[in-house]
Enzyme design. Structure first.
Site, PDB file in Angstrom:
ATOM      1  N   ILE A 158      34.407  53.429  53.602  1.00  0.00           N
ATOM      2  CA  ILE A 158      34.868  54.681  54.162  1.00  0.00           C
ATOM      3  C   ILE A 158      33.958  55.791  53.652  1.00  0.00           C
ATOM      4  CG2 ILE A 158      37.281  53.992  54.497  1.00  0.00           C
ATOM      5  CD1 ILE A 158      38.014  55.320  51.911  1.00  0.00           C
ATOM      6  N   ASP A 159      34.007  56.929  54.326  1.00  0.00           N
ATOM      7  CA  ASP A 159      33.121  58.035  53.975  1.00  0.00           C
ATOM      8  C   ASP A 159      33.446  58.601  52.597  1.00  0.00           C
ATOM      9  OD1 ASP A 159      31.938  57.895  56.502  1.00  0.00           O
ATOM     10  OD2 ASP A 159      33.422  59.251  57.362  1.00  0.00           O
ATOM     11  N   LYS A 160      32.470  59.268  52.020  1.00  0.00           N
ATOM     12  CA  LYS A 160      32.622  59.911  50.717  1.00  0.00           C
ATOM     13  C   LYS A 160      33.866  60.799  50.667  1.00  0.00           C
ATOM     14  CE  LYS A 160      30.533  63.658  48.024  1.00  0.00           C
ATOM     15  NZ  LYS A 160      29.408  64.607  47.932  1.00  0.00           N
TER      16      LYS A 160
END
Length: 352
Positions: A158-160
Site C-alpha cells: 500500500i502507499d506510504k
C-alpha cells in the site's frame, strides 16, 4: 538485493515514455519454441514463474521492444528485455528498530497494521526507514528469514500515506501460496476512504483501465478500453457508509489491485479522496465560499495530513492450514479525528 520485479501486486503499469532496462537476454539460434515465463524462470535464478507472469501482466517483459504476455513463445534471436519504471539500483535491507503494530503472527505469516507515513519498501529517495527494514529487525533472530530474499517478505503493498493491513510471508512456500491467491483474486480487501462530495448512490462499481498519466508519470489515470496497450483492467466496488455535508465516507472493495486504484477510480467518478495531494484532493473541492468554511477545511487537512484512505480488512486462506483468515482494523487517530470534525460540522455547521 531487492526483488528485480519491484512492482505492486498484479503489476505497476509502466509508461512507454520512460522505462529502464534491468536485464536483457538474446535467445540462442537453436532455441525451440518455449513459453517466455518458463524460459525466463530457467534464465533468472531465484525468480519464481508466478513473479515473471505478474511482470508480464504489468507490461514489464518486452520482446523486440514490445510488451508480451506470459504465454508468448520465444523464438531464436528474440531480444527479451525486463524493464521497470525506475533505474537499476541495489537496495540492501538492513534491520532497523522501527515500531510496528503486529496484528497476528505465526511460523508462516505476519499481519501488520501499517501506520501512515511509513514507506513500505526501499526505493528512490527511501533507501531505509521502511516497513521492510522494520520487519528485518523484528525477525532478526529468525535464521530462516532473509529480508533481502525476494522469495519471501511482502505479499502486497500500500502507499506510504495509506494506513492499514499488510501481509508478510516468512518463508518461500507461504509467499508462493499467498501470491497465487492475490494473483487469482481470491483474497478479500476493503478500504475506508473519505472522499469529496456527496456520493448519491448507496453502492456501485467502477470499472476503468489504469496506466500512468502521460502528463505526469508519477500519477495514474483511467483510459478507455483498448486505447492504451499498457493500461490494466481494474474494478473497484464501493458502498456509502456515511454522508456528511460535503464529503462522504465510503467502503471500497478491491476486485483487482492496481497502483493507486481507489484514488484514481474515485477521482474518475468525481469524488477525489480528501487531502489526496497527488490527485488534487488537498484543495477545497466542495462546500461554501465563506472564510470560516475554508478555515474549517484547512483544520481538517491539518488533522489528517494525507489522503484519507485506510486498508481496513484483509481476508485470505492460510498458506499452510488452508483456514480462512479474516482481519479487521480500527481507523487510525488522524483519520478518525477527521471524520469526527465532519460529523460535528454536519450537525452544527455554523459553530465550526
Amino acid at each position: 538485493m531487492a526483488d528485480l520485479f519491484d512492482i505492486d501486486e498484479f503489476g505497476d503499469e509502466l509508461a512507454a515514455a520512460e522505462v529502464f532496462e534491468h536485464q536483457r537476454f538474446v535467445v540462442d539460434k537453436g532455441q525451440t519454441l518455449q513459453r517466455i515465463d518458463k524460459y525466463l524462470t530457467e534464465k533468472m535464478a531465484g525468480t519464481s514463474r508466478n513473479r515473471i507472469q505478474e511482470a508480464a501482466e504489468a507490461g514489464s517483459v518486452l520482446v523486440n521492444g514490445k510488451p508480451v504476455k506470459s504465454n508468448y513463445r520465444v523464438k531464436p534471436l528474440d531480444v527479451i528485455s525486463i524493464v521497470l519504471d525506475h533505474p537499476k539500483t541495489d537496495y540492501t535491507i538492513v534491520p532497523q528498530d522501527i515500531p510496528l503494530d503486529i496484528v497476528y503472527e505465526d511460523d508462516d505469516i505476519v499481519v501488520v497494521n501499517k501506520q501512515p507515513g511509513l514507506v513500505v519498501h526501499p526505493g528512490v529517495g527511501n533507501c531505509d526507514g521502511t516497513l521492510l527494514n522494520a520487519i528485518a529487525w523484528h525477525l532478526k533472530d529468525n535464521p530462516a528469514f532473509d529480508a533481502n530474499d525476494p522469495r519471501i517478505g511482502l505479499v502486497h503493498r500500500i502507499d506510504k500515506d495509506t494506513s492499514g493491513l499488510l501481509l508478510i510471508a516468512k518463508n518461500e512456500a507461504a509467499k508462493s501460496n499467498l501470491g497465487a491467491q492475490f494473483f487469482n483474486k481470491t483474497t478479500e480487501r476493503t478500504y475506508n476512504a473519505l472522499v469529496w462530495g456527496v456520493v448519491k448512490t448507496d453502492e456501485g462499481t467502477i470499472t476503468g483501465d489504469l496506466a500512468r498519466d502521460p502528463r505526469d508519470r508519477t500519477a495514474y489515470t483511467v483510459f478507455p478500453e483498448g486505447e492504451n496497450p499498457l493500461a490494466k483492467h481494474a474494478v473497484t466496488h464501493y458502498r456509502v457508509l456515511k454522508r456528511f455535508a460535503y464529503v462522504t465516507l465510503v467502503e471500497c472493495k478491491l476486485e483487482t489491485g492496481r497502483t493507486h486504484q481507489i484514488r484514481v477510480h474515485m477521482k474518475h467518478i468525481g469524488h477525489t479522496l480528501f487531502n489526496d495531494a497527488h490527485y488534487g484532493g488537498n484543495e477545497v473541492l466542495k462546500g461554501v465560499r465563506t472564510a470560516k468554511y475554508k478555515q474549517f477545511v484547512q483544520n481538517c487537512f491539518a488533522a489528517c495530513p494525507r489522503q484519507a484512505l485506510h486498508a481496513k480488512t484483509l481476508g485470505f486462506r492460510h498458506p499452510t492450514t488452508n483456514e480462512w483468515m479474516q482481519f479487521d482494523s480500527v481507523l487510525p487517530d488522524d483519520m478518525q479525528a477527521l471524520i469526527d470534525k465532519w460529523q460535528r460540522y454536519a450537525v452544527q455547521p455554523d459553530e465550526i
